[in-house]
Design an enzyme around this catalytic site. Structure first.
Site, mmCIF file in Angstrom:
data_model
loop_
_atom_site.group_PDB
_atom_site.id
_atom_site.type_symbol
_atom_site.label_atom_id
_atom_site.label_comp_id
_atom_site.label_asym_id
_atom_site.label_seq_id
_atom_site.Cartn_x
_atom_site.Cartn_y
_atom_site.Cartn_z
ATOM 1 N N TYR A 177 -1.342 -0.334 10.186
ATOM 2 C CA TYR A 177 -2.188 -1.236 8.704
ATOM 3 C C TYR A 177 -0.118 -0.935 7.552
ATOM 4 O O TYR A 177 -0.032 -1.676 7.019
ATOM 5 C CB TYR A 177 -2.873 -0.755 8.818
ATOM 6 C CG TYR A 177 -3.238 -0.989 7.149
ATOM 7 C CD1 TYR A 177 -4.100 -2.139 6.401
ATOM 8 C CD2 TYR A 177 -3.199 0.266 6.378
ATOM 9 C CE1 TYR A 177 -4.581 -2.381 4.915
ATOM 10 C CE2 TYR A 177 -3.289 0.144 4.871
ATOM 11 C CZ TYR A 177 -3.737 -1.004 4.374
ATOM 12 O OH TYR A 177 -4.199 -1.775 2.812
ATOM 13 N N SER A 222 1.095 -0.998 0.217
ATOM 14 C CA SER A 222 0.083 -0.185 0.283
ATOM 15 C C SER A 222 0.616 1.238 -0.350
ATOM 16 O O SER A 222 1.989 1.095 0.519
ATOM 17 C CB SER A 222 -0.970 0.411 1.069
ATOM 18 O OG SER A 222 -1.544 0.907 1.717
#
Ligand code: NAP
Length: 252
Positions: free
Chosen positions: A161, A147
């Site tokens: 995350y 990401s």
């Protein structure tokens, strides 16, 4: 679409979102496809039916890829029903409700890391056993889903995350070098701001609306735009790329 013999792909977490778009894209290119999911049986069954209508072989396997025994079972089922794996897309991942680091718990961090990182290591291990020329395989390709959060840090939202995706970046760099001479390419796609249900899991379904004015392309992306990058990295078109990263995040 006629199936291209010998191309067998596993897309983890493909009952919805980016994984689903990738499964459809690869089926459209003639791969035999294994759809994997954790809990949404109905969505996986509907996708399976849609892919089978395209005339390629496909299976849907429920398996929690954060659990070692379930990963072993998943790969065994692919061996038996589709044949030797040639492409792995490590797509399954979770996002937990937005929080600051000062409010984080060990249980939360461990859950995040097990689902987003341990799962990828386990699936890479099983894929290498089947793809590596050292094990009699014919080579293959792995694409990991990181990401842009790995670069941006997700302050005030989910640094845990983001850190899990930093680990995926490092896994990609190290593994690409480790297995390059065994006929396996390992690359990474870093999406950002993609319209999927994951943002609702993070507690803010309209997150992209809030952030889009700060995205150079001024909009969120689609799962299909991410799937295009994944498919390219799996294809012979990218034959000299390993340990490479493609950001699909509108310029952020
Ligand atoms: P999503 O819509 O939340 O879908 C996640 C998928 O993963 C679902 O099919 C879910 O299955 C499955 N899954 C979750 N944990 C699993 C496990 N332990 N075992 C097996 N399957 C599991 O996610 P997405 O937005 O498409 O994201 C896909 C990947 O791209 C993730 O790695 C995510 O971190 C990354 N990414 C997304 C964005 C974005 O903006 N959307 C941005 C950057 C990176 P069930 O529904 O059956 O439980």
């Amino acid at each position: 679409m006629k199936e291209i013999m010998d191309r067998v792909a596993l897309i983890t977490g493909s009952s919805r979102g980016i994984g689903k778009a990738t499964a459809l894209k690869l089926a459209g290119q003639g791969y035999a496809v294994c759809i994997n999911y954790k809990s949404n049986h109905e969505a996986a069954a509907a996708l399976l039916a849609k892919i089978q209508q395209q005339g390629v072989r496909a299976i849907a396997v429920q398996a929690d890829v954060s659990k070692e025994a379930e990963v072993t079972r998943l790969f065994k089922e692919i061996d038996e029903k589709l044949g030797r794996l040639t492409a792995l897309v490590n797509n399954a991942g979770i996002l937990l409700k937005q929080t600051t680091v000062e409010n984080i718990t060990a249980e939360r961090v461990n859950r995040l890391l097990t689902n987003n990182v341990t799962s990828c290591f386990l699936c890479c291990r099983e894929a290498i056993k089947r793809m590596s020329t050292s094990h009699g395989g014919a080579g293959g390709c792995i694409v990991n889903l990181s990401s842009v959060a790995a670069r941006l840090g997700s302050a005030g939202e989910y640094v845990d995350y983001a850190a899990s995706k930093g680990a995926i970046d490092t896994l990609t760099i190290g593994l690409a070098k480790e297995v390059a001479a065994q006929g396996i390419r390992v690359n990474c796609v870093r999406p950002g701001f993609i319209h999927t249900d994951m943002h609702a899991d993070g507690g803010e379904p309209d997150r992209i609306e809030r952030l889009k004015s700060g995205i150079p392309l001024q909009r969120g992306g689609t799962p299909e735009e991410v799937a295009n990058a994944i498919a390219w990295l799996l294809s012979d078109e990218s034959s000299y790329s390993t340990g490479a990263f493609i950001d699909v995040a509108g310029g952020r």
